[in-house]
Design an enzyme around this catalytic site. Sequence first.
Site, short mmCIF file in Angstrom:
data_model
loop_
_atom_site.label_atom_id
_atom_site.label_comp_id
_atom_site.label_asym_id
_atom_site.label_seq_id
_atom_site.Cartn_x
_atom_site.Cartn_y
_atom_site.Cartn_z
CB CYS A 1 43.29 16.93 24.05
SG CYS A 1 42.17 18.10 23.30
CB THR A 2 45.69 14.50 28.54
OG1 THR A 2 46.90 15.28 28.57
CG2 THR A 2 46.16 13.29 29.01
NE ARG A 191 50.01 18.61 26.43
CZ ARG A 191 49.17 18.24 25.53
NH1 ARG A 191 48.09 17.54 25.88
NH2 ARG A 191 49.47 18.40 24.20
#
Lengths: 253, 118
Positions: A1-2, A191
Amino acid sequence: CTSIVAQDVGGTLYHARNLDFGLFMGWDTKNHTWLIAEYLHPLVVNLDFTRNGTTVYKTVNFAGYIGVLTGMKPGVFSLTLNERFNVNGGYIGLIEWILGYRKAHWTSFLTRDALEKSNSYEEAVDMLSNTEILAPVYYIVGGSKPGQGAIITRDRQSLTNMYSMAPDKGMWYVLETNYDNWTDPPFFDDRRTPGKKCLSGVGNKKVDFQTIYDVLSTKPVLNQLTTYTALMQVNKGTLETYIRHCPHPCWAW
Amino acid sequence: QDVPPYTEDCQHGMYPSKARSTGVPPTFKINLDLDPQIRWNEVMKHKGANVKAMIDQVKKLISDVSPQLVDLVNKYLPEIIEKLPAPYDAEILGISKATGIEDGEILLFNIFYEVFTM
């Protein structure tokens, strides 16, 4: 997730996230996708929780999942939940809970409780910071007033770290993936660096739904595990969700 | 970039393009004034079949590891549901009733996030 909470030059806050899920849960060799992530796509729904005919809070859910991973109390605060990988993980908390130790809250039920009961950003941050939970997680919270944005790093029993934005010092956003913000992310799953690079490139003069969506659309922030992108603006009560697809070649996580 | 991890230049002008999206999801109301056992019925009316397909796939993956694990899910997880705080216990039972999916399997879906931090 971001997850991202960002503030524009006018002091307006935006909260957005990519929800990535399904790692190692079956690889579709024909389509080069994760099986469970693909099965989750049609389950994505926007939910409007109402009482007495009035919206109390809004969430993005997978149908059948009753906790909250992405949600917003209009005019008050927004929150997202990111997984935090830890040896002292949720399976231990779950076993303890099954064996009768039930003081700890389920992580995604706590977020729903926060949306239900907290009436300010500070109350939500306090509840998510200091309530015992089953699994280590990151709670990312955004408010309605300038400067209200924080990453709450949690272990099961207590608060590990709180990282807040400080726009007056040039820290106009917080960005969390799945690793502690005071350590470097692993080389095989970074990320954070591309996310921060793209967001910094946008600058706080241009931050809005469009530009944050662009950041969350850039590989590998967008990857084969990404099921949806959610964009929230608390003051307007706006929540937009897009089911995601990462065209090949796309990194598996 | 032709080799993993497939990084690329920062994207621009994607919103609200459909280039990397397959669309927007539907919106449902969850009426908190309703009994927890029935408040998810409307969602399940539209998405129940998708929930079943996803859970069947998870069961297949678990079964590939150990067929006995699926039996354990249906044997022991229902006992956990009655110990969940309200309204979550009733909501899971309601979703199970609305979809015809075993309540232990609905709970299995709901504990994914807790377990996968491992």
